[in-house]
Design an enzyme around this catalytic site. Structure first.
Site, short mmCIF file in Angstrom:
data_model
loop_
_atom_site.label_atom_id
_atom_site.label_comp_id
_atom_site.label_asym_id
_atom_site.label_seq_id
_atom_site.Cartn_x
_atom_site.Cartn_y
_atom_site.Cartn_z
N ARG A 264 9.63 15.17 -41.70
CA ARG A 264 8.97 15.13 -40.40
C ARG A 264 9.20 16.43 -39.65
NH1 ARG A 264 10.26 8.88 -38.39
NH2 ARG A 264 9.27 7.88 -40.18
N ARG A 279 18.44 13.32 -36.14
CA ARG A 279 17.01 13.64 -36.18
C ARG A 279 16.80 14.89 -37.03
NH1 ARG A 279 13.28 11.53 -32.72
NH2 ARG A 279 14.95 10.92 -31.29
N GLU A 351 18.60 3.59 -32.60
CA GLU A 351 17.69 3.01 -33.58
C GLU A 351 18.07 3.41 -35.01
OE1 GLU A 351 13.51 3.72 -35.67
OE2 GLU A 351 13.73 4.62 -33.67
N SER A 354 13.10 0.21 -37.90
CA SER A 354 11.94 -0.22 -37.13
C SER A 354 11.05 -1.04 -38.06
CB SER A 354 11.18 0.99 -36.60
OG SER A 354 10.17 0.62 -35.69
N ARG A 392 21.15 7.81 -40.97
CA ARG A 392 21.70 7.18 -39.76
C ARG A 392 22.73 6.11 -40.12
NH1 ARG A 392 17.24 7.06 -34.84
NH2 ARG A 392 16.57 9.21 -35.12
#
Length: 425
Positions: A264, A279, A351, A354, A392
């Site tokens: 990403r 991130r 988070e 999801s 994560r």
């Protein structure tokens, strides 16, 4: 994408729903103008086609009688020129409408809370109690840098910011997490292990909603003069397996799980989480995708979310389940649950998974269908969920299982994957 009938027959109501739920402004006047022109030209096109067919038949009859057909030929030629122009304009209008429709997000379910951002999300449940430390808590970067196991400096030399080199026992722990998750989902939860391409074509990105809206967040490459994309999640590859397909009812639900690299650009992150592994431009996830019937999709959503929760519970990581408000949901989702894991260094939940039910939104873009009882094809429902983000999870294990001397206890469930190591130091 949304059902076109919503934009043709209920555009004002649909616009109001999108504005109230997502803060999205639908270009109503533009849509109505294009639709009016489309109908007018479509009617004229059909009229011209009928006239051409009638005159062509008359030409044949006139020729059989030996009559002069020149006037009729001239008339048909005129029809042909206008017909070509009408058909060309119709293609343009349909392309303009499609461009608008592809940029419209999914409509939230009725039970999704109204809100603009994460502050309006609703907590559903919690599991586990955050650990009380009797020493100063280190974050995952400080823990990982002790032995050079987590090396952002070398990664920056190789690739730039937001990349990480992992070494030694920490790299092994990262691999153990991925293997554990994949084994759990395939052996205990019934997902079929699937290895998928990391590079996909534009049609695949369009099918799951990354294109055209989120192109700036994608890594694109040119392969033999054709554009290809690195996947932002294996959801793209897994979901597109059913693109342009009709699935027999007895095969449903399809449940697939993949461990993959993800890429990403993080174009919209604006400097958030620049430290460490929260991130990254390149990271790993174990992804779950389900493809099912409309009647079963809500139950499948609950099941999928529960599968992700089991990962965290077996790892002994405190977490909470959040129902996302409409303004915080992803573009393709009609309902989303986020699982947030406790990070001691930040003294908050972040988070880690999801899980979204997309309804028929992606299926309509992909033309992914199933054969109903009467034999007719109907749109499927697609769901996706992180099961979970590996990097994560590594961060959460490091911080929650850290010891006063900087070593990290290995969660019991991971020890078989670590040669029965109980601690890394």
């Amino acid at each position: 994408m949304l059902d076109p009938s919503l934009l043709r027959q209920h555009v004002t109501d649909t616009a109001a729903r999108l504005r109230e739920s997502r803060g999205f402004e639908l270009p109503v006047s533009r849509i109505e103008s294009l639709e009016a022109e489309r109908k007018q030209i479509q009617m004229r096109t059909q009229e011209l086609q009928n006239l051409r067919n009638t005159r062509s038949k008359a030409i044949g009859q006139a020729k059989a009688k030996g009559e002069d057909v020149a006037p009729l030929l001239a008339e048909v030629a005129g029809f042909g020129d206008e017909l070509k122009a009408s058909e060309a304009r119709l293609v343009e209008i349909q392309a303009d409408i499609e461009a608008i429709v592809l940029g419209v997000p999914n409509l939230p379910d009725a039970g999704v809370p109204v809100g603009r951002d994460e502050s309006d999300n609703v907590e559903q449940s919690r599991w586990g109690t955050p650990r009380a430390f009797d020493f100063e808590v280190r974050d995952h970067v400080a823990l990982g840098e002790r032995h050079g196991w987590l090396d952002a400096e070398t990664a920056a030399k190789l690739s730039g910011a937001r990349f990480t080199v992992l070494r030694g026992k920490l790299a092994r722990l990262h691999r153990a997490l991925a293997q554990f998750m994949l084994d759990l989902h395939t052996n205990a939860h019934g997902y079929e292990e699937t290895s998928v391409p990391l590079i996909v074509n534009p049609e695949s990105m369009l099918g799951t909603g990354q294109l055209p809206k989120f192109e700036e967040d994608l890594f694109a490459l040119e392969v033999n003069e054709a554009t290809r994309y690195l996947i932002p999640t294996s959801e793209v590859s897994l979901t597109n397996i059913v693109r342009d397909s009709i699935i027999d009812a007895e095969r449903l639900p399809l449940r697939m799980a993949a461990h993959s690299l993800c890429f990403r650009a993080e174009a919209g992150s604006h400097g958030r989480d620049t430290r460490g592994m929260i991130r990254q431009h390149q990271f790993e996830k174990v992804e779950m995708v389900s493809v099912t019937t409309p009647d079963d999709s809500e139950a499948e959503h609950q099941r999928m979310t529960r599968c992700a929760e089991v990962v965290l519970e077996k790892l002994g990581l405190p977490y909470r389940r959040m129902l996302l408000c409409a303004g915080d949901m992803g573009f393709t989702a009609q309902r989303t649950y986020d699982l947030e894991v406790w990070l001691p260094s930040q003294n908050t939940y972040r988070e880690i998974s999801s899980c979204s039910n997309c309804g028929d939104f992606q299926a309509r873009r992909m033309q992914a269908r199933w054969r109903v009882a009467d034999g007719k094809p109907a749109l499927l429902h697609t769901l996706n969920g992180s099961g979970v983000a590996v990097g994560r999870a590594l961060v959460a294990v490091m911080e929650n299982y850290q010891q006063a001397d900087g070593s990290i206890e290995v969660p019991e469930v991971l020890r078989p994957y670590m040669g029965e190591l109980s601690r890394i130091d």
